[in-house]
Each structure stands twice: as C-alpha cells, then as structure tokens.
Scaffold this motif. Structure first.
Motif, short mmCIF file in Angstrom:
data_model
loop_
_atom_site.label_atom_id
_atom_site.label_comp_id
_atom_site.label_asym_id
_atom_site.label_seq_id
_atom_site.Cartn_x
_atom_site.Cartn_y
_atom_site.Cartn_z
N GLY A 14 0.82 -1.21 0.00
CA GLY A 14 0.00 0.00 0.00
C GLY A 14 0.85 1.26 0.00
N LEU A 15 0.26 2.34 -0.48
CA LEU A 15 0.92 3.64 -0.45
C LEU A 15 0.67 4.31 0.89
N GLY A 16 1.48 5.31 1.20
CA GLY A 16 1.27 6.09 2.42
C GLY A 16 -0.01 6.91 2.33
N LYS A 17 -0.51 7.34 3.48
CA LYS A 17 -1.78 8.09 3.53
C LYS A 17 -1.77 9.33 2.65
N HIS A 18 -0.63 9.99 2.55
CA HIS A 18 -0.56 11.22 1.76
C HIS A 18 -0.70 10.97 0.26
N GLU A 19 -0.68 9.71 -0.17
CA GLU A 19 -0.80 9.38 -1.59
C GLU A 19 -2.08 8.62 -1.93
N TRP A 20 -3.00 8.52 -0.99
CA TRP A 20 -4.24 7.81 -1.26
C TRP A 20 -5.10 8.58 -2.25
N HIS A 59 10.52 3.99 -6.78
CA HIS A 59 10.68 3.50 -5.42
C HIS A 59 11.96 2.69 -5.36
N ASP A 60 12.58 2.65 -4.18
CA ASP A 60 13.83 1.91 -4.01
C ASP A 60 13.62 0.39 -3.93
N ASP A 61 12.43 -0.04 -3.55
CA ASP A 61 12.13 -1.46 -3.33
C ASP A 61 11.97 -2.17 -4.67
N GLU A 62 12.89 -3.08 -4.98
CA GLU A 62 12.83 -3.83 -6.25
C GLU A 62 11.87 -5.01 -6.20
N THR A 63 11.38 -5.35 -5.01
CA THR A 63 10.55 -6.55 -4.86
C THR A 63 9.06 -6.25 -4.74
N GLY A 64 8.68 -4.97 -4.75
CA GLY A 64 7.27 -4.65 -4.55
C GLY A 64 6.76 -3.59 -5.49
N ILE A 65 5.43 -3.51 -5.55
CA ILE A 65 4.74 -2.44 -6.26
C ILE A 65 3.79 -1.80 -5.26
N TYR A 66 3.83 -0.49 -5.16
CA TYR A 66 3.04 0.25 -4.19
C TYR A 66 1.84 0.87 -4.88
N LEU A 67 0.64 0.47 -4.44
CA LEU A 67 -0.61 0.90 -5.06
C LEU A 67 -1.58 1.38 -3.99
#
Length: 131
Positions: A14-20, A59-67
């Motif tokens: 999940g994305l942070g609250k400021h990006e919902w 994003h720095d994380d190569e293993t995830g997708i933030y949605l």
C-alpha cells in the motif's frame, strides 16, 4: 520464452496516507519497462488481465509495487499478494483520458476546465468567423 518469464513477481504493497486516491503507483525503475517517472502508464495485472491507467513514480524497493486502494481494486489485487504486473507507455489520448477520469479532484477539475475552455474558444472562434 514467454513475456511473463521476463517480468518479475512483485509483492503488492500500500501507499502512504498522503498518496491515497491519486491514481498513482510506485515501482522500481528496473520493473518499469522504460516508463519514466511522472509519466502516465498502463498497468496490467498479468494474472487476470485487468488494467488501469496510473501516474507512475519510482521507489527503491525492487521486490514490490506500491498501489493505493482504488488502483488495487481496479487490478483485482490485495495487499501482500504476489503478482506479475506489466507497465507500458501510453499515447497522448490515453494520457488525456487519465487526466479527465482520475479520481483526484486536484487533477480532474483543472483538466475538465481546460477542455471546457478549449470548447468555448472554438465556439467563440466559429461565432466570430460566421458573423
């Protein structure tokens, strides 16, 4: 070799609250398939072929997708799920469509006003040309 063999399996986060609610996704540059940061892209869930348009950020994380929640819902995904996602560049018409259809009022209201302004300009030009 199939296309899915070259696309890594990513964990949905999940994305942070400021990006919902902004119709954006965060994806490492290695997994973006040539789509640059701050470009509108089409994300396709290769597990169920559902797709959506999003603003793609890094994003720095190569293993995830933030949605955000809405984007996960459109792609049929849950947090923690492992998925293969394809990111593709879109053409101008699809970008304009994203601006008009995104749920973020800070984006779609100015876009709608711009379209209305262009339409009124064309009408004004035609009226001035005819009379």
């Amino acid at each position: 070799m199939s296309i899915t063999s070259t696309i890594p399996t990513l964990e949905v986060k999940g994305l942070g609250k400021h990006e919902w609610g902004i119709s954006r996704a965060r994806l490492n540059i290695k997994n973006r398939n040539g789509v640059n940061r701050y470009e509108v892209a089409k994300l396709t869930n290769l597990n169920n072929n559902k797709s959506t348009l999003v603003l793609l950020l890094g994003h720095d994380d190569e293993t995830g997708i933030y949605l955000d929640f809405d984007t996960r819902d459109e792609l049929g995904l849950e947090k923690g799920e492992k998925v293969q996602i394809s990111a593709t560049k879109v053409r101008l018409f699809s970008k304009l469509l994203w601006y008009l259809k995104t749920k973020d009022p800070m984006i779609h209201i100015p876009a709608c006003l711009a379209v209305l302004s262009i339409a009124l300009s064309i009408i004004g030009f035609l009226v001035g040309f005819i009379y």
